[in-house]
Design a protein around this motif. Sequence first.
Motif, PDB file in Angstrom:
ATOM      1  N   TYR A  15      88.099  81.127  47.528  1.00  0.00           N
ATOM      2  CA  TYR A  15      89.465  80.901  47.992  1.00  0.00           C
ATOM      3  C   TYR A  15      89.525  79.899  49.138  1.00  0.00           C
ATOM      4  O   TYR A  15      90.593  79.577  49.623  1.00  0.00           O
ATOM      5  CB  TYR A  15      90.106  82.224  48.418  1.00  0.00           C
ATOM      6  N   GLU A  16      88.329  79.413  49.603  1.00  0.00           N
ATOM      7  CA  GLU A  16      88.355  78.519  50.759  1.00  0.00           C
ATOM      8  C   GLU A  16      88.881  77.135  50.406  1.00  0.00           C
ATOM      9  O   GLU A  16      89.737  76.589  51.075  1.00  0.00           O
ATOM     10  CB  GLU A  16      86.950  78.385  51.340  1.00  0.00           C
ATOM     11  N   ASN A  17      88.326  76.581  49.354  1.00  0.00           N
ATOM     12  CA  ASN A  17      88.766  75.240  48.954  1.00  0.00           C
ATOM     13  C   ASN A  17      88.432  75.033  47.481  1.00  0.00           C
ATOM     14  O   ASN A  17      87.820  75.895  46.838  1.00  0.00           O
ATOM     15  CB  ASN A  17      88.082  74.168  49.806  1.00  0.00           C
ATOM     16  N   ALA A  18      88.836  73.873  46.960  1.00  0.00           N
ATOM     17  CA  ALA A  18      88.646  73.625  45.533  1.00  0.00           C
ATOM     18  C   ALA A  18      87.156  73.598  45.174  1.00  0.00           C
ATOM     19  O   ALA A  18      86.763  74.006  44.077  1.00  0.00           O
ATOM     20  CB  ALA A  18      89.305  72.313  45.139  1.00  0.00           C
TER      21      ALA A  18
END
Lengths: 203, 635
Positions: free
Chosen positions: A129-132
């Motif tokens: 969920y942090e980044n792509a």
Amino acid sequence: MKQAGERPVLDVSGLPSVAFGRSNTSWLGNVFYMLIEGTMFALLFASYFYLRTRSSSWPPFQSPPYAVYGIANALLFAFSLIPARLAQRVAPSGDRQKIRLALLGLGAFAVANLVLRGFELTSLNCRWYENAYGSILWSLVGLHTGHLITELVETMSLAGVSFTRSMEGTRLADVAINSDYWYFVVVTAFLMDVIVYGTTRFL
Amino acid sequence: MSQQVAVPESTREPILARTWRQPGGFWGWFQNVHHTAIGVRFMVTAFIFFLLGGVLAAIMRWQLATPEHGVIGPDLYNQIFTVHGSTMIFLFAVPMMFQGFGVYLVPLICGTRNIAFPRLNAFSYYVYLVGGLLLWAGLLLRTGADAGWFAYVPLSGPEFTPGKRSDFWAQMITFTEVSALGVAVSIATTILRYRAPGMTLNRMPLILWEKLVISMAVIFAMPAVMVVSYMLLMDRTINTQFFNPAVGGDVLLYQHLFWFFGHPEVYIIFLPGTAIASTVIPVFCRRHIFGYVPIVTSVVATGILGFGVWVHHMFATGLPQMSESFFTAATLMIVIPTAVQFYCWMATIWHGRLQLMLPMLWMFGFFFVFLIGGLSGVMLASVPLNWQVHDTFFVVAHFHYVLIGGALFPMFAGLYFWIPKITGRMMNTLLGKVHFWLFFAGFNITFFTMHFLGLRGMPRRVYTYGPEMHWEGLNLLASSGVLLMATGVIVFIVNFFHSKSRGRLAGPNPWGAGSLEWAVSSPPPAYNFLELPTVNGREPLWDALPNQPVVTGLRDDIPEVLVTNSLDSEPQHRDELPPASIWPFLAAIAVSVAFIWSIFSPWGVAYGAIPVAATLLGWLWPRGHSPSPRVPEEV
Ligand code: HEM
């Protein structure tokens, strides 16, 4: 061709009732499913490289996955090819005992692979969920783990059947096809490793 | 010319009937794995979704009939056009034209007794059904998907569409694609392994070629939409960031993946229509098709171009333009292969003895409507005009000409052609003509008018317009056409039920057609062919020798089929098919629970996987022993 009444006939009663290899229908169905899932992997790989172009640094300001478990698992995958190949070799003989051993061996490898995969998941050094970047990495590993679990279930159920008298006919061909699918799982594991542990370091 | 391949009287008949009989009764319904039953279910279900989608279309047209009409508000209008488009594409066009006709016809035309992987095939039906119900449950609960039939992010993403709307859409996609993939695998395997001896690739009926090409297109295209709808779902449920530009995501990724599927999808919808044309036209012209090889080449080329278009757009035109002119671009790229096919059909008609029966009438409707769709496509392709009518009703008119011309008209031709095979009775010709003219007139009134609305600037996807726009006359006209179309469809339904009980008996081959499905009685018996046929030409019944051989030596007491090789269909071995079973249904339920659960909680996938695994085990586990175990030596 011989005559029956007035009508010529094509008598197929002498043909075998089980086939191994390419003329088997399940073999073909399996190939189609490998194409489908291979396309999914390919699209995820492509998405990975696409998303790579959207970030200036890669991995974006974090350290790449810790590779030790991944490498260990890759080795394990390589050795698992032995029981897989063995199962394929003994299947046509119909020797239930040998088949059982090979399948249980393959199943044991699959369990070990799965355990190491668990450790791999703890060492990705990112969250989905942090980044792509995290999202695509987890998706790749997740998709492959799904395949690993499916293949484990399939191998163990065939091993189960091999304890019964039903391990005959088409089931023997299924054992051989199951090994084909295992090769597919191994090849996609290697490709995934190159991306997850390789490109995150060297790209 | 035509000749029966099956030998009638035989003592083997009762044994075969028992071997292939599917269980009856309520629970039997869920265990049936014969392709004729599953194929009919696909057709009936898809037709019902067509009616439902049509009701939504009628509501939209009712709302738009007069300015500032208050039938429905903007929010509901958005849901309705989204669900209408998604229903028509995913729940009607593909399941009807590919799965329905394919599952019912392919094994019969191959000359075999069931489809390959019959349980997978039955499973595919149930997941499709659940996927359709899911989308509609969302609409009825007033949380219908509302971001258009391709659900672009960011509009469909977590930020702009909170709630569950897009999730219903995304999971509907997953369901329908799992279904299409399962059927594609079954159909492709049937075509490559179960063809009657003698039906070499070079003699394969065109409809089989087209089903094969479509199956391959499905196999390579559908994974893309599954991947992308799952990304959307995960962005919305477990906060992945695929489409969030703030942290390295990109909305264009969605479009790339979606159109990788979207382009082939047009051909997946369109090719079955041409397959029906290539099948029906020779029959009613009483001659072999003109240009078999060019048609096969065009079909294969179309399948490959489907992916080529995508590449072209990715690198040459860029994405933004593409979404607007999607159907146009798709239509234009297949101009050459389509023109080749048209030419061959015309030549067949020209050199044949035309009989203008109902299926042929619909074929002419198809030519006409599709031609107009192609012409307006050429107009759309010219850039200045495109700017003018971009996202107006001109576009809506254009793609309905393409879709209805390319799918609906051939579908009705196919239904009038094969319903006598399915029910055993002929449809009424007069009612059929009434249906055709009502629908044809209504269709053109509605959609031809929309071209002018578009030229006058009426945008699509708006729920109403003011009287100062002066669009009301044309809109009222467009809406009135819907009444004619609806009446036409009702006439068809009445005709169907009437003929089903009271129509003239069809007999095995009412049209004097040449392919193998017409060699068996109507409706076909549980085992399809008493004696498996062999084939001597491209139209097996027309080209049969006076004493064309039949296949003997398959066992009658177990469900056995003959496996031949892909290229020249030489007999290879015998294959036992699995019997009827409840497990495909249970597996579909388990899979559905997992999918739907995953909309609400990511744990749905984890916990849901357990029943899925259990049902798959039940599915695959052998039941009892084969009456005569096959010994290794025989292997
Ligand atoms: C049978 C009569 C039909 C009527 C009267 C009808 C009417 C309409 C109308 C009024 C719209 C919405 C226009 C707007 O406000 O944007 C629409 C959209 C659409 N229709 Fe139809 N339609 C029919 C059949 C079909 C069929 C058979 C298909 C496909 C096979 C189809 C596919 C679509 C699609 C894809 C959209 C676009 C939805 C969107 O904007 O997301 N329609 N139709």
